[in-house]
Design a protein around this motif. Structure first.
Motif, PDB file in Angstrom:
ATOM      1  N   UNK A  75       0.851  -1.189   0.000  1.00  0.00           N
ATOM      2  CA  UNK A  75       0.000   0.000   0.000  1.00  0.00           C
ATOM      3  C   UNK A  75       0.889   1.242   0.000  1.00  0.00           C
ATOM      4  N   UNK A  76       0.287   2.415   0.238  1.00  0.00           N
ATOM      5  CA  UNK A  76       1.052   3.662   0.150  1.00  0.00           C
ATOM      6  C   UNK A  76       2.118   3.787   1.235  1.00  0.00           C
ATOM      7  N   UNK A  83       7.854   3.541   2.957  1.00  0.00           N
ATOM      8  CA  UNK A  83       8.847   2.895   3.814  1.00  0.00           C
ATOM      9  C   UNK A  83       9.988   2.319   2.973  1.00  0.00           C
ATOM     10  N   UNK A  84       9.636   1.754   1.830  1.00  0.00           N
ATOM     11  CA  UNK A  84      10.660   1.159   0.962  1.00  0.00           C
ATOM     12  C   UNK A  84      11.619   2.228   0.426  1.00  0.00           C
ATOM     13  N   UNK A  85      11.117   3.436   0.216  1.00  0.00           N
ATOM     14  CA  UNK A  85      11.987   4.515  -0.270  1.00  0.00           C
ATOM     15  C   UNK A  85      13.022   4.868   0.804  1.00  0.00           C
ATOM     16  N   UNK A  86      12.556   5.029   2.046  1.00  0.00           N
ATOM     17  CA  UNK A  86      13.497   5.299   3.147  1.00  0.00           C
ATOM     18  C   UNK A  86      14.504   4.157   3.254  1.00  0.00           C
ATOM     19  N   UNK A  87      13.965   2.940   3.253  1.00  0.00           N
ATOM     20  CA  UNK A  87      14.792   1.753   3.475  1.00  0.00           C
ATOM     21  C   UNK A  87      15.814   1.569   2.349  1.00  0.00           C
ATOM     22  N   UNK A 116       1.540  10.929   7.541  1.00  0.00           N
ATOM     23  CA  UNK A 116       2.258  10.318   8.673  1.00  0.00           C
ATOM     24  C   UNK A 116       3.661   9.857   8.274  1.00  0.00           C
ATOM     25  N   UNK A 117       3.750   9.255   7.092  1.00  0.00           N
ATOM     26  CA  UNK A 117       5.026   8.657   6.658  1.00  0.00           C
ATOM     27  C   UNK A 117       6.040   9.695   6.177  1.00  0.00           C
ATOM     28  N   UNK A 137       4.912   9.712  15.400  1.00  0.00           N
ATOM     29  CA  UNK A 137       4.256   8.444  15.722  1.00  0.00           C
ATOM     30  C   UNK A 137       4.499   7.370  14.663  1.00  0.00           C
ATOM     31  N   UNK A 138       5.076   7.745  13.511  1.00  0.00           N
ATOM     32  CA  UNK A 138       5.271   6.797  12.411  1.00  0.00           C
ATOM     33  C   UNK A 138       6.717   6.276  12.409  1.00  0.00           C
TER      34      UNK A 138
END
Ligand SMILES: Cc1ncc(COP(=O)(O)O)c(C=O)c1O
Length: 414
Positions: free
Chosen positions: A93-94, A99-103, A123-124, A129-130
């Protein structure tokens, strides 16, 4: 749903009732839409049975003859439509896409900049909180208090001071155009990756109703279920050179087997989005949002930034002596479904904010035009004046149902 009705009538009944709800209310949450029957058929297909860890032609399990062709087709449609060198359609999902971009591009603890949640960011994009605010060091940019527009010069100053390795742009509740070129120049000054999360506005970037982020940004992320009208999913588009890092971050970094039924349904939605009717639809989404904003302004609502350039309108409900929550609950009683939302510099908490967010994507899919949007503005106005008068809300609900009956929603049983 013949099989489901026979085997599990209780569940079938709940799904039928949800379908009737979706048909008979005005769905105005800007991130929601109606997917076509074709998209829903692919989502509910036997592709859900298959495990396919890896990418097309490099899988860890056998039996991928058709799955590979489906993923190839989906990727090809995505790169062609968005003009991207590389596409990964496997994020669940979005949020997992972001998260994959950061990772993929950073190490834990690296410095990042993103738009503040109360300014309209997601949030991301670095909220505390994320995961993004927990695993990375984040400083957030926001809006100019006098215009409620992104303060690009303040963002530039912050970037020079903070020296982030990555800057996230994009928003969940920002009614105006985002200047990707301005962010490119900020990112270039500090040597940061630039990511555009176009989850909310992907269709508008395709139709020319909003500037396209490519080729200016390094990476684009988007959900596939909002304006794109696909199944719930996520997508990452990027320069070819970043493709291997992104792919490795998605699998094996964060996920196992891709949801092949979703990949196929995304391909269907991308096929639909390539047609001229889709650009017409996106133009109408914006026209409808403008008509809604005008209708609300004429009825003395206070709108954040005074109006909209895109698919959403943000109301300050406190200017009516209400809160976002009170207005959202009363609207739902009247058959109008929206969400309470923070407004810029909101003194109220996130779970009881000052604002209300309204979007036009789902109503436009039903065929609503400017005249209907004025009726919708009128009904919202009536609700706002009668939040604690159930008999008035019931009358508005009857009016909503009459209007909905004239505009059947696609993808629902007839
Ligand atoms: C800008 C933006 N990015 C990412 C997401 C996350 O998408 P999901 O809810 O599919 O994880 C959203 C969701 O609304 C969003 O608005």
């Amino acid at each position: 749903m013949d099989h489901l009705r026979q085997q599990d009538p209780a569940l079938a009944e709940l799904i039928s009732r949800e379908a009737r709800r979706q048909a008979s209310v005005l769905r105005m949450i800007p991130s929601e839409n109606y997917a076509s029957h074709a998209v829903l058929e692919a989502t509910g297909s036997c592709l859900s049975n298959k495990y396919s860890e890896g990418y097309a032609h490099f899988r860890y399990y056998q039996g991928q003859e058709f799955i590979d062709r489906i993923e190839d087709l989906a990727v090809e449609r995505a790169t062609t439509l968005f003009g991207a060198e590389h596409a990964n359609l496997q994020p669940y999902s979005g949020s997992p896409a972001n998260m994959a971009v950061y990772f993929g591009l950073l190490k834990p603890g690296d410095r990042v900049m993103g738009m503040d949640l109360s300014a309209g960011g997601h949030l991301t994009h670095g909220a505390k909180v994320s995961f993004s605010g927990k695993f990375y060091q984040v400083r957030q940019y926001g809006l100019d208090p006098s215009t409620q527009l992104i303060d690009y010069e303040a963002a530039r100053r912050l970037a020079k001071e903070w020296q982030p390795r990555l800057i996230f742009t994009g928003a969940s509740s920002y009614p105006r155009v985002i200047d990707f070129a301005a962010f490119r120049s900020i990112a270039d000054e500090v040597g940061a990756y630039l990511v555009a999360d176009i989850s909310h506005i992907s269709g508008l970037c395709l139709s020319g109703d909003h500037p396209h982020p490519l080729p200016q940004v390094d990476v684009v992320t988007t959900t596939t279920h909002k304006l794109l009208r696909g199944p719930r999913g996520g997508m990452i588009l990027c320069r070819g050179a970043l493709g291997p890092k992104i792919d490795k971050a998605v699998f094996p970094g964060l996920q196992g087997g891709p949801h092949n039924h979703v990949t196929a349904a995304i391909a269907v939605a991308l096929g639909e989005a390539a047609r001229p009717e889709y650009a017409e639809y996106c133009h109408q989404v914006v026209k409808n949002a403008r008509a809604l904003a005008q209708g609300l302004r004429e009825r003395e609502f206070s709108l954040i930034t005074g109006g909209t350039d895109n698919h959403l309108v943000l109301i300050d409900a406190t200017a009516l002596g209400l809160t976002g929550k009170i207005l959202a609950v009363a609207l739902e009683e009247a058959g109008i479904v929206a969400n309470a939302n923070k407004i810029p510099f909101d003194p109220r908490p996130a779970d009881d904010p000052s604002g209300l967010r309204l979007g036009t994507p789902a109503l436009t899919t039903r065929g609503f035009k400017e005249a209907e949007m004025d009726q919708v503005a009128d009904m919202i106005h009536q609700v706002s004046r009668n939040t604690s008068r159930p008999e008035v809300l019931a009358k508005i609900k009857a009016r909503v149902e009459t209007l909905c009956a004239q505009f059947p929603a696609p993808g629902l049983p007839e």
